[in-house]
Enzyme design. Structure first.
Site, short mmCIF file in Angstrom:
data_model
loop_
_atom_site.label_atom_id
_atom_site.label_comp_id
_atom_site.label_asym_id
_atom_site.label_seq_id
_atom_site.Cartn_x
_atom_site.Cartn_y
_atom_site.Cartn_z
CD GLU A 153 -2.96 -0.99 2.36
OE1 GLU A 153 -2.84 -0.05 3.17
OE2 GLU A 153 -3.88 -1.80 2.41
CD GLU A 165 -2.98 -6.07 4.26
OE1 GLU A 165 -3.76 -5.21 4.70
OE2 GLU A 165 -1.75 -5.97 4.33
C1 GAL Z 1 -3.65 -2.36 5.94
C2 GAL Z 1 -2.23 -2.69 6.32
C3 GAL Z 1 -2.13 -3.78 7.33
C4 GAL Z 1 -3.20 -3.74 8.38
C5 GAL Z 1 -4.57 -3.44 7.83
C6 GAL Z 1 -5.65 -3.22 8.86
O1 GAL Z 1 -3.72 -1.10 5.38
O2 GAL Z 1 -1.52 -3.09 5.17
O3 GAL Z 1 -0.83 -3.77 7.84
O4 GAL Z 1 -2.85 -2.96 9.45
O5 GAL Z 1 -4.52 -2.32 7.01
O6 GAL Z 1 -5.72 -1.91 9.26
#
Ligand code: GAL
Length: 451
Positions: free
Chosen positions: A174, A361
């Site tokens: 990201e 994710e």
């Molecule tokens: C994403 C990040 C993760 C995790 C997730 C939940 O943006 O890549 O490390 O923290 O959000 O907030």
């Protein structure tokens, strides 16, 4: 409480080759922050500053994954996942960011990757998941013109070290996340603010992303190279033209700023004036920001609703305000929207040059309660159920989405939220490091075994 999804979901609906995984990141899980030769990361130093992280939490011990990785990988396996996404802590292998190598750090990742392979878990290695060596931040970090030189050294080292064992590579986690929160809004490490930091940081991140891809491709045989983008469906509050225009500006920032240069299209300048300041860079760098990624990692958590507002001082060119709707939300205050997830996957697929999408994710924090050894996190089960169903719809419509990684294996250090936000499928008691599989973890296990 989230609305229940009725339709029964079977893993076989996704086909045999679909890759199911779970993701973690070094700074959020490893701990051992100043042992075995590791240098400080920007998150180690940022957490020393007053009031930056809730309850003054820090990532020093986190989940102690550094010592417990074997048991934790057994959990990944027990839950039925086939792939494991992790990141390399840059200051663990290059403690001062320079050329001095920490062999012990390198050896740790070899042991951990070997363990994955032994358990038949496909390793997905992320090069940068937000923990730059503090020594490099002193020299300007992502906003420095030296960034590319530093990142080249790091990427080359990792590719040479781990390339024989790891074939799936993710260059950045990201870039919009760490440049906006860390260099524009000051909410994440290194806590910088303003356009003078943000603009060079986004340019350097785009250049590093493409050159990192080239480095890995040139060193690692049979590699599959991706990078990840945060993204959110942006919904205008009304059909009024000025709300629609406001949504378009936010969309440039949240969804287009990094993927379009990566695909070779340059910056999406026509829809957002502040990017004109990048004009200087554009003609020179359009080519260098382009890399032919094998897959695009999509990371989605929530949609956003925005309306026009002339009064917002942060970015004057923005003139937008977020609208809070009365809909189900997670403990982060994020709207739950499987439709938004579906829509944004579709949107990213609409780029002609995107060949393959992996959801790298997706997940949710809720206020979990551990009672008599049980965490009955029905809301999280429902969240995953609905989002996976939305994913299936996208896949069945012909989108080439080939994998899904749940965020995250276990409760961990959630950046500026400290340990307050729990996203795990496994509960962690941070006083004892005791792990307890939540009911959502069992739900995943049953789903993944529903063959
Ligand atoms: C994403 C990040 C993760 C995790 C997730 C939940 O943006 O890549 O490390 O923290 O959000 O907030």
């Amino acid at each position: 409480m989230v609305k229940k999804a009725s339709h029964h979901l079977k893993v076989t609906d996704f086909g045999n080759d679909f890759l199911w995984g779970v993701a973690i990141a070094a700074a959020q899980n490893e701990g051992a922050h100043d042992s075995y030769g590791k240098g400080p990361s920007i998150w180690d130093t940022f957490s020393k500053r007053n009031g930056r992280i809730k309850s003054s939490h820090n990532p020093y011990i986190a989940c102690d994954f550094y010592h417990r990785y074997k048991d934790d990988l057994l959990l990944v396996k027990a839950l039925g996942f086939k792939a494991f996404r992790f990141s390399i802590s840059w200051p663990r292998i290059l403690p001062e960011g320079g050329s001095k190598l920490n062999k012990e750090g390198v050896a740790f990742y070899h042991r951990m990757i070997d363990e994955c392979l032994k358990l038949d878990l496909v390793p997905f290695l992320t090069l940068y998941h937000w923990d730059m060596p503090a020594a490099l931040e002193k020299e300007g970090g992502w906003a420095s013109h030296l960034l590319l030189k530093w990142f080249t050294r790091f990427a080359t080292l990792c590719a040479e070290e781990f390339g024989d064992k790891v074939k799936n590579w993710i260059i950045l986690n990201e870039p919009f996340g760490f440049t906006s929160l860390g260099y524009m809004l000051g909410k994440h490490a290194p806590g910088k603010r303003g356009m003078q930091n943000f603009l060079p940081a986004i340019l350097n991140a785009s250049l590093a992303q493409a050159s990192g891809g080239q480095i890995v491709r040139s060193i690692v045989s049979k590699s599959r190279i991706g990078t990840t983008f945060s993204c959110s469906e942006v919904i205008p509050h009304t059909h009024k033209e000025r709300d629609i225009a406001a949504a378009r500006r936010v969309d440039v920032l949240l969804n287009r700023l990094f993927i379009e240069p990566a695909l070779g299209q340059g910056y999406p300048r026509e829809d957002f004036k502040f990017l004109d300041k990048l004009e200087l860079y554009t003609w020179k760098y359009t080519k260098r920001m382009h890399f032919d990624f094998d897959f695009i990692g999509v990371q989605n958590y929530f949609p956003v609703v925005v309306r026009y507002s002339p009064l917002i001082p942060v970015l004057q060119a923005m003139q937008v305000k977020a609208v809070r709707r009365k809909v189900p939300k997670t403990a982060m205050g994020w709207e739950i929207s499987p439709d938004g997830f579906y829509n944004i996957i579709k949107r990213f697929w609409s780029y002609e040059k995107v060949k393959e999408i992996i959801v790298t994710e997706n997940g949710a924090a809720f206020k979990d309660k551990l009672m008599n050894g049980v965490v009955d996190d029905v809301d999280r089960i429902e969240y995953f159920h609905q989002h996976i169903r939305a994913l299936l719809k996208a896949k069945q419509e012909g989108i080439n989405v080939t994998g899904y990684f749940a965020w995250t294996l276990m409760d961990n250090f959630e950046w500026s939220e400290g340990y307050h936000a729990r996203f795990g499928l496994v509960h962690v008691d941070f006083r004892t490091q005791l792990r307890t599989i939540k009911n959502s973890g069992y739900w995943f296990r049953d789903f993944l075994n529903s063959r």
